[in-house]
Enzyme design. Sequence first.
Site, PDB file in Angstrom:
ATOM      1  N   HIS A   1       0.823  -1.214   0.000  1.00 18.94           N
ATOM      2  CA  HIS A   1       0.000   0.000   0.000  1.00 18.94           C
ATOM      3  C   HIS A   1       0.850   1.254   0.000  1.00 18.94           C
ATOM      4  O   HIS A   1       2.074   1.225   0.241  1.00 18.94           O
ATOM      5  CB  HIS A   1      -0.917  -0.001   1.224  1.00 18.94           C
ATOM      6  CG  HIS A   1      -0.160  -0.020   2.519  1.00 18.94           C
ATOM      7  ND1 HIS A   1       0.453   1.106   3.051  1.00 18.94           N
ATOM      8  CD2 HIS A   1       0.112  -1.032   3.384  1.00 18.94           C
ATOM      9  CE1 HIS A   1       1.045   0.788   4.189  1.00 18.94           C
ATOM     10  NE2 HIS A   1       0.861  -0.504   4.409  1.00 18.94           N
TER      11      HIS A   1
ATOM     12  N   GLU B   1      -2.297  -7.067   7.693  1.00 15.54           N
ATOM     13  CA  GLU B   1      -0.954  -7.007   8.243  1.00 15.54           C
ATOM     14  C   GLU B   1      -0.851  -7.856   9.512  1.00 15.54           C
ATOM     15  O   GLU B   1      -1.859  -8.211  10.141  1.00 15.54           O
ATOM     16  CB  GLU B   1      -0.584  -5.548   8.539  1.00 15.54           C
ATOM     17  CG  GLU B   1       0.813  -5.320   9.108  1.00 15.54           C
ATOM     18  CD  GLU B   1       1.959  -5.801   8.218  1.00 15.54           C
ATOM     19  OE1 GLU B   1       2.064  -7.037   8.021  1.00 15.54           O
ATOM     20  OE2 GLU B   1       2.760  -4.955   7.775  1.00 15.54           O
TER      21      GLU B   1
END
Length: 225
Positions: free
Chosen positions: A15, A88
Amino acid sequence: MTQSGEPRRIILARHGQTEWNKEFRFQGKTNVQLTETGKQQAHALASRLESWPPEVIYTSPLDRAVYTAQSIADRHNLKPILLPELQEIDFASWEGQSIPMLDKEQHETFALWRADPFFNPPAGAESWEKLHTRLARAVKIFLDGSFKRIVVVSHGGIMRALYAVFVGLNPHKVWNMDVSNCAMSGVEMRYGRPCLVFANDDLHVRAGSYGEKLPVWGESYELRS
């Protein structure tokens, strides 16, 4: 659709930048938004991939990854598929904590983590065994379908874990590999086995308006001029 006989290729992308990236804080599963710079990085990645239209985009459900994935999807009339497995790593009490401060205040614990992150997590954080299990499920999803051009948007820790779980690199060493914001790595399936073709390519972020003219899978620059 892709041409018959084209190898299956997977782009792994991180990202864009968040405020906590700028401040060197652990993010983990905390839902931190992209900065304006991060959004620009996402659009630069999307521009780079215009010449390589994916058939499917899988993404972590955290907003920083979804924005990045949607930036790519918008250019190809696709809707990203959210996979919880791509979130994550859960860093537990370290989430939101300053990395330099942890190094100072919990030096011994932090030094152990830094030496071998997957196998020395902070108290209460996600273990390598749990991380491996969920990413193995994600990899099965990537490979069970018929798609030949796949984009996967996730996080720095997850990309390193995928180098181990998917590509087969040593999980004790993959944190030696840099993973920049909106960088991409390319994995190609060859004879049923994954091959890491390139890693941490963020030239589109650093090249400004020239980024969209850069090749993706090694085609010559002349063909894009």
